[in-house]
Design an enzyme around this catalytic site. Structure first.
Site, PDB file in Angstrom:
ATOM      1  N   CYS A 195      13.674   9.739   7.339  1.00 33.90           N
ATOM      2  CA  CYS A 195      13.527   9.274   8.729  1.00 33.90           C
ATOM      3  C   CYS A 195      14.856   9.276   9.460  1.00 33.90           C
ATOM      4  O   CYS A 195      14.919   9.543  10.654  1.00 33.90           O
ATOM      5  CB  CYS A 195      12.883   7.887   8.762  1.00 33.90           C
ATOM      6  SG  CYS A 195      13.806   6.613   7.868  1.00 33.90           S
ATOM      7  N   GLU A 201       9.338   0.365  11.281  1.00 32.02           N
ATOM      8  CA  GLU A 201      10.437   1.324  11.145  1.00 32.02           C
ATOM      9  C   GLU A 201       9.800   2.701  11.240  1.00 32.02           C
ATOM     10  O   GLU A 201       9.156   3.165  10.309  1.00 32.02           O
ATOM     11  CB  GLU A 201      11.146   1.110   9.801  1.00 32.02           C
ATOM     12  CG  GLU A 201      12.486   1.826   9.723  1.00 32.02           C
ATOM     13  CD  GLU A 201      12.379   3.186   9.071  1.00 32.02           C
ATOM     14  OE1 GLU A 201      12.332   4.192   9.836  1.00 32.02           O
ATOM     15  OE2 GLU A 201      12.353   3.273   7.851  1.00 32.02           O
ATOM     16  N   LYS A 222       0.859  -1.188   0.000  1.00 32.50           N
ATOM     17  CA  LYS A 222       0.000   0.000   0.000  1.00 32.50           C
ATOM     18  C   LYS A 222       0.894   1.236   0.000  1.00 32.50           C
ATOM     19  O   LYS A 222       1.517   1.569   1.002  1.00 32.50           O
ATOM     20  CB  LYS A 222      -0.903   0.027   1.234  1.00 32.50           C
ATOM     21  CG  LYS A 222      -1.765   1.295   1.311  1.00 32.50           C
ATOM     22  CD  LYS A 222      -2.236   1.566   2.718  1.00 32.50           C
ATOM     23  CE  LYS A 222      -2.903   2.928   2.841  1.00 32.50           C
ATOM     24  NZ  LYS A 222      -1.987   4.056   2.556  1.00 32.50           N
ATOM     25  N   GLU A 255      10.287  15.356  15.924  1.00 33.63           N
ATOM     26  CA  GLU A 255      10.843  15.084  14.597  1.00 33.63           C
ATOM     27  C   GLU A 255      10.265  16.100  13.609  1.00 33.63           C
ATOM     28  O   GLU A 255       9.070  16.080  13.314  1.00 33.63           O
ATOM     29  CB  GLU A 255      10.501  13.673  14.138  1.00 33.63           C
ATOM     30  CG  GLU A 255      11.058  13.351  12.766  1.00 33.63           C
ATOM     31  CD  GLU A 255      10.709  11.962  12.276  1.00 33.63           C
ATOM     32  OE1 GLU A 255      11.494  11.404  11.481  1.00 33.63           O
ATOM     33  OE2 GLU A 255       9.653  11.427  12.671  1.00 33.63           O
TER      34      GLU A 255
END
Length: 402
Positions: free
Chosen positions: A206, A172, A99, A303
């Site tokens: 990331c 992750e 997806k 973040e």
């Protein structure tokens, strides 16, 4: 994998249009897709190990496919994240459903169309949809594992939704990677590394450097170099010649970056470069260097996932290690030094799934990758391709008595 190279120009055009990254970076990502697929498909993934061979019995361990693996992919590196997930699933004998993000489905769908001729129907499936589709995949009893790359918030929701079926998970998740620059570091090399690995893909990585700690004795020199690099950077349309950084991918992320920078400025941050969106249409935000910030400020604690680097001085190693580790995240970290032994000692004390020395963000399909703490669990790539996508099966054979 060869079909990626044969259709490279067409795929590059789609990727630039939907994700925004400059043409050379899109080309590099798709070549990395091809090389990763080639590597993973070239390995021998069969596993059989004799655990006991005694006069009484023979005990063997093998690995068997999990079944159907669902891969949920983010919008920052859409073809690469998809390729890693479906390649790992397929080479270990599973079928796979991918997806893509609703922000960037087109390159992944195009790849699926190209690969359809190579697999029996139903082995590799690309399904495009919104958040509801991801929820249905996680809850579906016919899917045995979910491999997810995305935010920590979404990862926690997946863990809860997967519990009724006890799905296997590889998560992750987000990161807030610290970079620690020691007092013996080469200033220009360290500054260039900090800049490149915090701003790559317009900071939408990331494992980008998200906060930098620089020894106070070289702090002014490093931040001066960072500001020069940021002011010289070219931001714009990914198809334009010489552009280094494209736009922020979507309006939600664009607004978050603006909000975090404005919050930092209100808290007293000094803007050495950037600090506000570019004028005109589009989600363009320039490389931004902030000083006079500290823990307790959102730009340091959260973040940002954008082209903003808070840079902070430190005085002692014990202090900086404590500050670097004072985060719920544990994806990556780096140490910058001219003394590799000293750098490795510092690296051994940092809480992260991967720690680089005089480097950051570099990944390869033959080396495992994953985080700790709230950056997720499970690993991808390397030996974890087998371990993460198969189940151990023990066979015990009783030997005949004499």
């Amino acid at each position: 994998s060869d079909t990626i190279k044969e259709n490279l120009d067409d795929l590059v055009e789609v990727l630039v249009k939907e994700q925004g990254k400059p043409v050379p970076h899109a080309r590099g990502e798709l070549l990395f897709v091809r090389n990763s697929m080639k590597h993973l498909s070239s390995q021998a993934w069969e596993y059989k190990k004799v655990l006991v061979d005694s006069p009484r019995e023979l005990v063997m361990e093998t690995r068997v496919p999990i079944g159907v693996i669902g891969g949920i992919v983010p919008w920052n590196f859409p073809p690469l994240m998809a390729a890693w997930k479906f390649s790992e699933a397929l080479v270990t004998g599973n079928s796979c459903i991918i997806k893509p993000s609703p922000y960037t489905p087109l390159t992944t769908l195009a790849m699926g169309e190209l690969m359809a001729e190579f697999f029996p129907e139903g082995v590799l499936n690309i399904l495009s949809g919104g958040d509801d589709l991801g929820k249905w995949m996680v809850e579906h009893q016919g899917i045995q594992k979910i491999s997810f790359t995305g935010s920590t918030k979404a990862g926690k929701a997946i863990q809860v939704a997967a519990s009724p079926t006890l799905k296997r998970l590889t998560l992750e998740l987000g990161g807030n990677d610290p970079a620690v620059v020691l007092d013996d570091a080469d200033v220009k090399r360290a500054a260039k590394g900090l800049f490149n690995f915090s701003m790559s893909n317009t900071g939408q990585v990331c494992i980008a450097i998200k906060r930098a700690y620089v020894a106070e004795t070289i702090f002014d020199e490093v931040t001066e170099e960072l500001a020069k690099l940021a002011k010289a950077a070219k931001v714009g349309d990914g198809f334009d010649e010489g552009v280094q950084f494209g736009p922020i991918n979507n309006p939600l992320q664009f607004e978050k970056i603006k909000e975090l920078v404005e919050d930092a400025k209100k808290a007293g941050a000094v803007v050495l470069a950037g600090g506000s969106p570019l004028e005109g249409e589009g989600y363009f935000y320039p490389p931004t260097i902030l000083t006079n910030v500290a823990e307790g400020t959102r730009i340091v604690d959260e973040e940002q996932f954008g082209p903003v680097l808070p840079v902070m001085p430190y005085s002692t190693l014990d202090e900086v290690i404590e500050r670097a580790n004072n985060s719920e995240y544990g994806l990556g970290a780096s140490v910058w030094s001219s003394n590799l032994d000293r750098a490795q000692e510092v690296a051994s004390r940092l809480e992260a799934g991967t720690v680089w020395i005089n480097n950051h963000s570099e990944l390869s399909p033959d080396v495992p990758f994953g985080g700790c703490k709230e950056s997720g669990f499970g690993k991808q790539l390397g030996s974890y391709t087998l371990e993460g996508n198969t189940e151990a099966k023990i066979m015990r054979v009783a030997k005949p008595k004499n």
